[in-house]
Enzyme design. Structure first.
Site, PDB file in Angstrom:
ATOM      1  CB  SER A 157      66.636  93.315  48.205  1.00  0.00           C
ATOM      2  OG  SER A 157      65.189  93.967  48.576  1.00  0.00           O
ATOM      3  CG  HIS A 192      67.970  90.720  51.716  1.00  0.00           C
ATOM      4  ND1 HIS A 192      67.284  91.282  52.759  1.00  0.00           N
ATOM      5  CD2 HIS A 192      67.494  91.166  50.905  1.00  0.00           C
ATOM      6  CE1 HIS A 192      66.274  91.788  52.371  1.00  0.00           C
ATOM      7  NE2 HIS A 192      66.215  91.806  51.007  1.00  0.00           N
TER       8      HIS A 192
END
Length: 261
Positions: free
Chosen positions: A85, A140
């Site tokens: 991610s 993230h």
């Protein structure tokens, strides 16, 4: 996941820095993998076309590594993390940088569709991470910031670039931010200390919890842990095999020390 190279502060910061890289390519199940593959394909095809193969790979890998550094800094010892991610958010960050710098050269309809689509996707995913347990929002955010910066620094010559002075300023600030991140990163916590702190917080210390209740809970808790770890197939090949053995030894020791009233 820990055995195969997931990112975990007590292991990573105590010499196993390769986990920052291996964790990028590990996933918690087929759903996790499928969603990340889709997101990478959806945004990656644009970024690879804009930046070229080499720059795309550099943005993707660097964002994944820096995202994992963010995870170490903000989660300390509470999270075993894995997944691509951070790299994906880096790709979307580079996409946003490219489109913003070239906003006067891209047709307005296409700019709005791609730019705001990428921005809304990134924002909603981060908001979703705050609402649902088990999502590493630190990785993230770190990946997205890295992608935004690298997207501005690595933009090809045929695209609109920042002024050289602005590029130097962005590069300097990014370097200072990375050094600052390493400085504020918590000190390495020995795996044994983490395990000990985990032991002392397994039972809520309410007024009506007696020593016998606590010992009974720990006896069954560590018995289950020892049996689960002992049932794992063992060989010397997988990474972190020694860590698995140390966890099993720890659970066995705590089971022995926790008497059953």
């Amino acid at each position: 996941m820990l055995q195969w190279g997931a990112n975990f502060s007590p292991a990573t910061q105590n010499g196993q820095w390769w986990r920052l890289g291996t964790a990028v390519f590990l996933h918690f199940g087929i759903i996790h993998l499928t969603l990340n593959v889709w997101a990478l394909w959806d945004g990656g095809q644009w970024v690879e076309r804009m930046y070229g193969h080499t720059r795309f790979l550099l943005i993707f890998i660097t964002s994944g590594l820096v995202g994992n550094l963010f995870s170490l800094t903000f989660h300390i010892v509470s999270v075993i993390s894995a997944g691509v991610s951070g790299g994906i958010f880096g790709v979307y960050g580079a996409l946003l940088s490219y489109l913003w710098l070239n906003r006067t050269r891209v047709p307005l309809i296409e700019f709005r569709w791609i730019f705001f689509g990428a921005a809304i996707f990134s924002l909603l995913t981060i908001v979703f991470g705050f609402l649902v347990d088990g999502i590493d929002n630190a990785a993230h955010g770190g990946g997205l910031i890295t992608g935004l910066i690298l997207g501005a620094l690595l933009i090809p010559r045929d695209a609109r670039q920042l002024h050289p002075a602005s590029l130097a300023w962005v590069a300097g600030m990014a370097s200072a931010a990375l050094i600052g991140l390493l400085i504020v990163m918590p000190e390495p916590v020995p795996l044994q200390s983490f395990q000990h702190s985990n032991q002392t917080t397994t039972v809520p210390m309410e007024d009506d919890v007696t020593d016998d209740d606590y010992n009974r809970y720990n006896h069954y808790n560590y018995s289950d842990s020892f049996e689960a770890l002992s049932s794992r197939p063992y060989d010397n090949g997988p990474p972190s095999a020694e860590t698995l053995e140390s966890l099993k030894a720890y659970a066995g020791e705590q089971r022995a020390n926790s008497h059953q009233p």
